[in-house]
Write an enzyme that holds these catalytic residues in place. Structure first.
Site, PDB file in Angstrom:
ATOM      1  CE1 TYR A 101      -3.608  -2.351   5.487  1.00 35.39           C
ATOM      2  CE2 TYR A 101      -3.168   0.003   5.262  1.00 35.39           C
ATOM      3  CZ  TYR A 101      -3.467  -1.213   4.697  1.00 35.39           C
ATOM      4  OH  TYR A 101      -3.613  -1.299   3.337  1.00 35.39           O
ATOM      5  CB  SER A 106      -0.876   0.000   1.258  1.00 35.09           C
ATOM      6  OG  SER A 106      -1.463   1.257   1.457  1.00 35.09           O
ATOM      7  CE  LYS A 162      -1.381  -4.242   3.241  1.00 33.49           C
ATOM      8  NZ  LYS A 162      -1.722  -5.502   2.592  1.00 33.49           N
TER       9      LYS A 162
HETATM   10  C1  UD1 Z   1      -7.050   5.190   3.576  1.00 34.21           C
HETATM   11  C2  UD1 Z   1      -6.037   4.733   4.578  1.00 34.21           C
HETATM   12  C3  UD1 Z   1      -4.883   4.083   3.840  1.00 34.21           C
HETATM   13  C4  UD1 Z   1      -5.404   2.921   3.003  1.00 34.21           C
HETATM   14  C5  UD1 Z   1      -6.465   3.437   2.038  1.00 34.21           C
HETATM   15  C6  UD1 Z   1      -7.130   2.302   1.285  1.00 34.21           C
HETATM   16  C7  UD1 Z   1      -6.289   6.247   6.484  1.00 34.21           C
HETATM   17  C8  UD1 Z   1      -5.698   7.371   7.270  1.00 34.21           C
HETATM   18  N1  UD1 Z   1      -5.616   5.863   5.392  1.00 34.21           N
HETATM   19  O1  UD1 Z   1      -6.422   6.149   2.727  1.00 34.21           O
HETATM   20  O2  UD1 Z   1      -3.931   3.637   4.753  1.00 34.21           O
HETATM   21  O3  UD1 Z   1      -4.345   2.343   2.281  1.00 34.21           O
HETATM   22  O4  UD1 Z   1      -7.502   4.114   2.764  1.00 34.21           O
HETATM   23  O5  UD1 Z   1      -7.916   2.822   0.253  1.00 34.21           O
HETATM   24  O6  UD1 Z   1      -7.335   5.731   6.839  1.00 34.21           O
HETATM   25  N2  UD1 Z   1     -12.640  11.553   3.428  1.00 34.21           N
HETATM   26  C9  UD1 Z   1     -13.667  12.400   3.799  1.00 34.21           C
HETATM   27  N3  UD1 Z   1     -14.784  11.864   4.330  1.00 34.21           N
HETATM   28  C10 UD1 Z   1     -14.932  10.511   4.547  1.00 34.21           C
HETATM   29  C11 UD1 Z   1     -13.873   9.658   4.174  1.00 34.21           C
HETATM   30  C12 UD1 Z   1     -12.741  10.215   3.628  1.00 34.21           C
HETATM   31  O7  UD1 Z   1     -13.564  13.621   3.622  1.00 34.21           O
HETATM   32  O8  UD1 Z   1     -15.981  10.094   5.073  1.00 34.21           O
HETATM   33  C13 UD1 Z   1     -11.447  12.125   2.776  1.00 34.21           C
HETATM   34  C14 UD1 Z   1     -10.136  11.884   3.514  1.00 34.21           C
HETATM   35  O9  UD1 Z   1      -9.892  12.894   4.455  1.00 34.21           O
HETATM   36  C15 UD1 Z   1      -9.147  11.886   2.339  1.00 34.21           C
HETATM   37  C16 UD1 Z   1      -9.945  11.306   1.177  1.00 34.21           C
HETATM   38  O10 UD1 Z   1     -11.317  11.501   1.528  1.00 34.21           O
HETATM   39  O11 UD1 Z   1      -8.758  13.200   2.013  1.00 34.21           O
HETATM   40  C17 UD1 Z   1      -9.711   9.838   0.954  1.00 34.21           C
HETATM   41  O12 UD1 Z   1      -9.912   9.138   2.161  1.00 34.21           O
HETATM   42  P1  UD1 Z   1      -9.971   7.543   2.212  1.00 34.21           P
HETATM   43  O13 UD1 Z   1     -10.859   7.021   1.156  1.00 34.21           O
HETATM   44  O14 UD1 Z   1     -10.285   7.151   3.620  1.00 34.21           O
HETATM   45  O15 UD1 Z   1      -8.503   7.093   1.812  1.00 34.21           O
HETATM   46  P2  UD1 Z   1      -7.103   7.522   2.455  1.00 34.21           P
HETATM   47  O16 UD1 Z   1      -7.275   8.235   3.740  1.00 34.21           O
HETATM   48  O17 UD1 Z   1      -6.313   8.206   1.403  1.00 34.21           O
END
Ligand code: UD1
Length: 364
Positions: free
Chosen positions: A156, A132, A160
């Site tokens: 996690y 990842s 990895k």
């Molecule tokens: C997350 C994990 C990462 C993992 C990946 C798998 C964390 C901190 N990181 O990445 O380790 O490999 O998923 O796909 O959990 N967001 C919102 N609202 C939400 C959900 C997300 O605003 O309800 C935003 C987040 O702040 C971010 C973006 O959407 O800016 C993507 O978030 P997310 O899909 O959770 O992925 P990552 O955080 O990049």
């Protein structure tokens, strides 16, 4: 030159009924590989297994069991004359790993140890490991090349990185052991058939399933974590990659491992090199679903970075692979799965929304 066994090579896909695994299996079969799945169905269902079989239109063996069970893995490798392994089984929720690190050390690390030991005992010397981009931590260098420094932010991510390092040592100890670790950016979307995809039963942690469930009326609104990042619209930017593109990256990695120029252990980013903000995703999903997805900007989520973007050039140079699906396609396929994946809720409004999105997108 490819060094393929005389028979079609047989690949063991651990976790092959999961979200990413199911798409990988479908692409492997389409590329002519035989596939055996090992899955404990902890985070997957028999319904998905049946759908994989239907989509593959060819025989796929499914062994129900745990990758930590070395004897079972050895039996499976020998019984099916496995030539290579794609290791996808493991736990993947960051928050859960912080609440229960030992669970992650147990399942992810012991699973990898059992698998590597079984492979050594059975002379299976090729592995593609599902890693990842989380291993880059909060690196300021964007886009992220494979040479960027690594940094662990949670258990996690630690598992990895540790498994990548275990693979370093194992491949160094045996000349005929070769590996590729694929560092995924943000996999989203679903198979175009709408038959397989990601549908978390709990409240989703990740953006795409949350947005999709909001469009479907299961959630009220998306909470946008942070509107004050140093990005064009203030919200977090990520490199979303269509899961079918990601799956094809595994096939390319495997082809590479069967070639005569495979190195001992390569780490390869799987991303598109293009970033989208949270608001851009919500906007694109609203169009694809024909539903205005409601949102509210709230505080930043602890541990999040402003931007995470892949430098995807190494995958192109080494594997000849690059992503082809754009954000519109990611949203469209995710939505089709959301609608088709829940036939019991497929009422007239769902059908209307789906038709609307198809009309909106036709010609795109
Ligand atoms: C997350 C994990 C990462 C993992 C990946 C798998 C964390 C901190 N990181 O990445 O380790 O490999 O998923 O796909 O959990 N967001 C919102 N609202 C939400 C959900 C997300 O605003 O309800 C935003 C987040 O702040 C971010 C973006 O959407 O800016 C993507 O978030 P997310 O899909 O959770 O992925 P990552 O955080 O990049």
């Amino acid at each position: 030159m490819l060094h393929l066994p005389k028979m079609r090579p047989c690949i063991l896909a651990t976790g092959g009924c999961g979200y990413i695994g199911s798409h990988v299996v479908v692409e492997l079969v389409a590329a002519g590989y035989q596939v055996v799945i090992l899955d404990n169905f902890e985070n997957s269902t028999h319904k998905t297994a049946a759908r994989i079989k239907r989509l593959c239109k060819r025989h796929v063996t499914i062994v129900e069991g745990d990758v930590c069970d070395r004897a079972l893995v050895e039996d499976t490798l020998l019984q099916y004359n496995v030539n290579a392994v794609i290791h996808l089984a493991g736990k993947k929720a960051v928050g859960e790993s912080m609440a229960d690190p030992i669970l992650y050390f147990h399942d992810n690390l012991l699973g990898a140890i059992a698998l590597l030991e079984a492979m050594r005992n059975c002379d299976v010397g090729r592995i593609v490991f599902s890693s990842s981009a989380t291993v880059y931590g909060a690196s300021e260098m964007q886009p992220l090349a494979e040479t960027a420094s690594t940094c662990v932010l949670n258990p996690y991510g630690r598992t990895k990185l540790m498994i990548e390092e275990m693979i370093d040592d194992v491949t160094a100890s045996a000349q005929d052991f070769k590996a590729v670790s694929l560092r995924y950016f943000n996999p989203v979307g679903a198979h175009p058939s709408g038959q397989i995809g990601e549908n978390p039963t709990d409240v989703p942690n990740n953006l795409f399933p949350y947005v999709s469930q909001t469009a479907a009326g299961i959630r009220d609104k998306v909470r946008v974590f942070g509107g004050d990042y140093e990005t064009p619209d203030g919200t977090g930017v990520r490199d979303y990659i269509h899961v079918v593109d990601l799956a094809k990256g595994h096939v390319a990695a495997l082809d590479y491992l069967f070639s005569d120029h495979a190195a001992r252990h390569e780490r390869i980013n799987l991303g598109t090199g293009t970033g989208y903000s949270v608001l851009e995703v919500i906007e694109a999903f609203s169009k694809a679903s024909g539903t205005r997805v409601a949102y509210e900007i709230v505080a930043r989520r602890p541990g999040d970075v402003a931007v995470s973007l892949a430098d995807a050039t190494f995958a192109k140079t080494l594997l000849g692979w690059e992503a082809t699906h754009n954000l519109t396609r990611m949203c469209k396929d995710h939505w089709a799965f959301q609608c088709g994946g829940k036939p019991d809720e497929k009422d007239s409004s769902f059908t209307r929304q789906l038709h609307f999105s198809e009309n909106v997108l036709s010609g795109s």
